[in-house]
Write a protein that holds these residues in place. Structure first.
Motif, PDB file in Angstrom:
ATOM      1  N   THR A 101       0.829  -1.210   0.000  1.00 37.05           N
ATOM      2  CA  THR A 101       0.000   0.000   0.000  1.00 37.05           C
ATOM      3  C   THR A 101       0.858   1.253   0.000  1.00 37.05           C
ATOM      4  OG1 THR A 101      -1.704  -1.198   1.255  1.00 37.05           O
ATOM      5  CG2 THR A 101      -1.848   1.207   1.221  1.00 37.05           C
ATOM      6  N   TRP A 102       1.916   1.238   0.794  1.00 33.55           N
ATOM      7  CA  TRP A 102       2.830   2.378   0.863  1.00 33.55           C
ATOM      8  C   TRP A 102       3.528   2.620  -0.473  1.00 33.55           C
ATOM      9  CZ3 TRP A 102       8.469   1.907   1.349  1.00 33.55           C
ATOM     10  CH2 TRP A 102       9.103   3.144   1.555  1.00 33.55           C
ATOM     11  N   LEU A 103       3.963   1.550  -1.129  1.00 30.11           N
ATOM     12  CA  LEU A 103       4.637   1.681  -2.417  1.00 30.11           C
ATOM     13  C   LEU A 103       3.695   2.231  -3.487  1.00 30.11           C
ATOM     14  CD1 LEU A 103       6.688  -1.661  -2.552  1.00 30.11           C
ATOM     15  CD2 LEU A 103       7.623   0.637  -2.336  1.00 30.11           C
ATOM     16  N   GLN A 104       2.490   1.688  -3.551  1.00 27.16           N
ATOM     17  CA  GLN A 104       1.567   2.088  -4.605  1.00 27.16           C
ATOM     18  C   GLN A 104       1.040   3.497  -4.411  1.00 27.16           C
ATOM     19  OE1 GLN A 104      -1.348  -1.069  -4.519  1.00 27.16           O
ATOM     20  NE2 GLN A 104      -0.186  -2.347  -5.938  1.00 27.16           N
ATOM     21  N   ASP A 105       0.793   3.885  -3.165  1.00 22.90           N
ATOM     22  CA  ASP A 105       0.191   5.202  -2.898  1.00 22.90           C
ATOM     23  C   ASP A 105       1.239   6.309  -2.788  1.00 22.90           C
ATOM     24  OD1 ASP A 105      -2.181   3.860  -2.919  1.00 22.90           O
ATOM     25  OD2 ASP A 105      -2.439   3.846  -0.742  1.00 22.90           O
ATOM     26  N   LYS A 106       2.149   6.175  -1.849  1.00 21.64           N
ATOM     27  CA  LYS A 106       3.080   7.272  -1.551  1.00 21.64           C
ATOM     28  C   LYS A 106       4.309   7.264  -2.448  1.00 21.64           C
ATOM     29  CE  LYS A 106       1.653   7.946   3.239  1.00 21.64           C
ATOM     30  NZ  LYS A 106       2.080   8.058   4.658  1.00 21.64           N
ATOM     31  N   VAL A 107       4.970   6.110  -2.561  1.00 19.76           N
ATOM     32  CA  VAL A 107       6.199   6.058  -3.343  1.00 19.76           C
ATOM     33  C   VAL A 107       5.901   6.280  -4.830  1.00 19.76           C
ATOM     34  CG1 VAL A 107       8.148   4.605  -4.023  1.00 19.76           C
ATOM     35  CG2 VAL A 107       7.341   4.573  -1.661  1.00 19.76           C
ATOM     36  N   GLY A 108       4.827   5.666  -5.330  1.00 20.58           N
ATOM     37  CA  GLY A 108       4.473   5.871  -6.731  1.00 20.58           C
ATOM     38  C   GLY A 108       4.215   7.331  -7.052  1.00 20.58           C
ATOM     39  N   ALA A 109       3.464   8.024  -6.163  1.00 17.57           N
ATOM     40  CA  ALA A 109       3.192   9.449  -6.373  1.00 17.57           C
ATOM     41  C   ALA A 109       4.478  10.274  -6.301  1.00 17.57           C
ATOM     42  CB  ALA A 109       2.195   9.940  -5.331  1.00 17.57           C
ATOM     43  N   GLN A 110       5.376   9.908  -5.407  1.00 19.71           N
ATOM     44  CA  GLN A 110       6.640  10.635  -5.277  1.00 19.71           C
ATOM     45  C   GLN A 110       7.513  10.470  -6.515  1.00 19.71           C
ATOM     46  OE1 GLN A 110       8.731   9.694  -1.676  1.00 19.71           O
ATOM     47  NE2 GLN A 110      10.310  11.248  -1.984  1.00 19.71           N
ATOM     48  N   LEU A 111       7.534   9.264  -7.076  1.00 18.51           N
ATOM     49  CA  LEU A 111       8.310   9.033  -8.294  1.00 18.51           C
ATOM     50  C   LEU A 111       7.747   9.827  -9.469  1.00 18.51           C
ATOM     51  CD1 LEU A 111       8.991   5.181  -8.078  1.00 18.51           C
ATOM     52  CD2 LEU A 111      10.613   7.036  -7.651  1.00 18.51           C
ATOM     53  N   GLN A 112       6.426   9.932  -9.552  1.00 19.43           N
ATOM     54  CA  GLN A 112       5.811  10.719 -10.621  1.00 19.43           C
ATOM     55  C   GLN A 112       6.178  12.193 -10.502  1.00 19.43           C
ATOM     56  OE1 GLN A 112       1.605   9.991 -10.537  1.00 19.43           O
ATOM     57  NE2 GLN A 112       1.776   7.919 -11.398  1.00 19.43           N
ATOM     58  N   THR A 113       6.164  12.710  -9.263  1.00 18.31           N
ATOM     59  CA  THR A 113       6.532  14.109  -9.037  1.00 18.31           C
ATOM     60  C   THR A 113       7.984  14.363  -9.419  1.00 18.31           C
ATOM     61  OG1 THR A 113       4.935  14.251  -7.211  1.00 18.31           O
ATOM     62  CG2 THR A 113       6.646  15.943  -7.315  1.00 18.31           C
ATOM     63  N   LEU A 114       8.873  13.451  -9.019  1.00 15.27           N
ATOM     64  CA  LEU A 114      10.286  13.595  -9.351  1.00 15.27           C
ATOM     65  C   LEU A 114      10.513  13.538 -10.862  1.00 15.27           C
ATOM     66  CD1 LEU A 114      11.925  11.374  -6.565  1.00 15.27           C
ATOM     67  CD2 LEU A 114      11.952  13.868  -6.723  1.00 15.27           C
ATOM     68  N   SER A 115       9.764  12.681 -11.538  1.00 19.80           N
ATOM     69  CA  SER A 115       9.902  12.560 -12.988  1.00 19.80           C
ATOM     70  C   SER A 115       9.501  13.866 -13.677  1.00 19.80           C
ATOM     71  CB  SER A 115       9.027  11.410 -13.495  1.00 19.80           C
ATOM     72  OG  SER A 115       9.156  11.261 -14.886  1.00 19.80           O
ATOM     73  N   ARG A 116       8.405  14.474 -13.240  1.00 19.25           N
ATOM     74  CA  ARG A 116       7.973  15.752 -13.835  1.00 19.25           C
ATOM     75  C   ARG A 116       9.014  16.844 -13.600  1.00 19.25           C
ATOM     76  NH1 ARG A 116       2.867  14.297 -11.647  1.00 19.25           N
ATOM     77  NH2 ARG A 116       3.238  15.712  -9.902  1.00 19.25           N
ATOM     78  N   ARG A 117       9.529  16.911 -12.371  1.00 19.94           N
ATOM     79  CA  ARG A 117      10.516  17.954 -12.049  1.00 19.94           C
ATOM     80  C   ARG A 117      11.816  17.756 -12.821  1.00 19.94           C
ATOM     81  NH1 ARG A 117       9.864  18.482  -5.425  1.00 19.94           N
ATOM     82  NH2 ARG A 117       7.781  19.435  -5.446  1.00 19.94           N
ATOM     83  N   LEU A 118      12.208  16.507 -12.981  1.00 18.45           N
ATOM     84  CA  LEU A 118      13.450  16.241 -13.696  1.00 18.45           C
ATOM     85  C   LEU A 118      13.322  16.587 -15.176  1.00 18.45           C
ATOM     86  CD1 LEU A 118      16.285  15.196 -13.131  1.00 18.45           C
ATOM     87  CD2 LEU A 118      15.504  12.911 -13.736  1.00 18.45           C
ATOM     88  N   HIS A 119      12.175  16.249 -15.776  1.00 16.52           N
ATOM     89  CA  HIS A 119      11.936  16.620 -17.170  1.00 16.52           C
ATOM     90  C   HIS A 119      11.965  18.141 -17.331  1.00 16.52           C
ATOM     91  CE1 HIS A 119      10.503  12.463 -18.055  1.00 16.52           C
ATOM     92  NE2 HIS A 119      10.843  12.798 -19.286  1.00 16.52           N
ATOM     93  N   LYS A 120      11.331  18.834 -16.391  1.00 23.16           N
ATOM     94  CA  LYS A 120      11.254  20.295 -16.465  1.00 23.16           C
ATOM     95  C   LYS A 120      12.632  20.931 -16.334  1.00 23.16           C
ATOM     96  CE  LYS A 120       8.906  24.259 -14.357  1.00 23.16           C
ATOM     97  NZ  LYS A 120       7.962  24.689 -13.276  1.00 23.16           N
ATOM     98  N   SER A 121      13.404  20.496 -15.335  1.00 27.89           N
ATOM     99  CA  SER A 121      14.734  21.076 -15.130  1.00 27.89           C
ATOM    100  C   SER A 121      15.661  20.749 -16.299  1.00 27.89           C
ATOM    101  CB  SER A 121      15.340  20.570 -13.823  1.00 27.89           C
ATOM    102  OG  SER A 121      15.610  19.170 -13.899  1.00 27.89           O
TER     103      SER A 121
END
Length: 365
Positions: free
Chosen positions: A327-347
């Motif tokens: 549950t922790w991986l699917q909810d919190k870690v998955g959302a965190q990885l998506q956020t990091l991916s967007r920020r990395l693409h932007k930077s």
């Protein structure tokens, strides 16, 4: 002194201290990245001259510097592990970390090495080293935990005997890797192969590319792989497979962070470290339960019923922890990885735009 000052400031002014702490942390990451880049440039060139931090590091220079540092570290850790394994079992853990880091360096810089014989030799030796030390490391962990968990003395003695036997194949492998200066000779051959790649056809473009931009591109690829690899099952095996993938990508992200200094990559490393710790504790529990069950089968019949009940309790705890972690991986870690991916693409997009604008010739008046 600095940590004490920050703590006192936090007690008086929570908001200002928190922001100051963040600024200090970012500055520390930037300083570490700059220091690593400077040391890599010197190691990569193999020359006595000092390079300016403003000089961009190429992928070839980075590969030579990283491989040289890690191979020397592995050689030192192997020597400590052979001589002090009884007093300091953590040396074996450091050997395994260094071996895994080298494996991931060979993955990252594999296109520069191609079918080089020294690279093949090193891959084979690292695989043998990790396989030979796997059970020994499990026993080191079990023996460390046994004092706190009140494990029966007979089981502890059996584990200690197994651990002594497992040291012999490690000693043979150590002699094979370091005898006749083999590791040093293969290290020099690898550096030569990477240096030659700078002037070869297909490898020339990659070898002479700027390491910082290449590192960000590679980080984006690994972020995408991690997002799609989050398990759908709560079984211990599925979580263990994901833990191994996270471990590989964490080592690669740490290497890429040294080259790019990107703050988003730094956050990715911290995220993967937390995931690895959580899943590592679960795997330790699974290994301990399996080892205890195997050892308890050899006890007297009168105590087998109690041992079976204890095994059921351990399994129930592991199943509950597996469900929580999924549950922790699917909810919190998955959302965190998506956020990091967007920020990395932007930077990365902003950095690329700035570089292109600098390369354009100025307008004539």
């Amino acid at each position: 002194m600095l940590q004490t000052t920050i703590r006192l400031a936090f007690m008086s002014r929570q908001t200002s201290a928190a922001s100051a702490g963040k600024v200090a942390a970012k500055a520390a990451v930037a300083r570490r990245s700059a220091a690593r880049s400077a040391s890599l440039q010197t190691a990569g060139d193999g020359a006595s001259r000092q390079l300016s931090p403003a000089v961009p590091l190429t992928v070839s220079q980075a590969a030579r510097g990283l491989l040289k540092q890690e191979l020397k570290l592995l050689q030192r850790q192997l020597s400590k592990c052979m001589n002090r394994w009884r007093k300091r079992p953590d040396h074996l853990h450091q050997v395994r970390i260094s071996a895994r880091r080298l494996q991931q360096q060979l993955v990252l810089f594999g296109p520069l090495l191609g079918k080089d014989r020294s690279a093949g030799w090193l891959r084979k030796r690292l695989k043998e080293l990790l396989q030979a030390s796997s059970r020994a490391r499990d026993l080191d962990v079990l023996l460390h935990q046994s004092s706190a968990k009140q494990t029966p003395a007979t089981i502890i003695r059996r584990w200690q005997q197994q651990r002594r036997r497992l040291q012999k194949p490690l000693q043979r492998l150590h002699h094979r890797m370091t005898g006749e200066d083999a590791l040093t000779q293969h290290r020099r051959a690898l550096q030569k192969a990477i240096r030659q790649a700078s002037s070869r056809g297909r490898q020339k473009t990659l070898a002479n590319a700027q390491a910082a931009g290449w590192a960000v591109d590679q980080t984006i690829v690994r972020l995408t792989e991690l997002q799609t690899a989050i398990p759908a099952s709560s079984s211990a095996k599925a979580l263990h497979r994901f833990r191994l993938l996270v471990k590989q990508h964490r080592y690669q992200a740490e290497l890429l962070l040294q080259l790019s200094g990107n703050p988003v990559t730094d956050r990715l490393v911290n995220c993967l470290l937390q995931v690895q710790k959580q899943l590592g504790r679960l795997q330790d529990s699974v290994v301990a339960a399996r080892s205890l069950k195997k050892a308890e089968r050899q006890q007297k019949k009168s105590s087998r019923k109690a041992a079976a009940e204890a095994d059921r309790v351990r399994k129930a705890k592991i199943d509950a922890e597996c469900t929580r972690l999924l549950t922790w991986l699917q909810d919190k870690v998955g959302a965190q990885l998506q956020t990091l991916s967007r920020r990395l693409h932007k930077s990365h997009k902003q950095t690329t735009t700035q570089i292109q604008s600098k390369q354009k010739p100025g307008k004539r008046e």
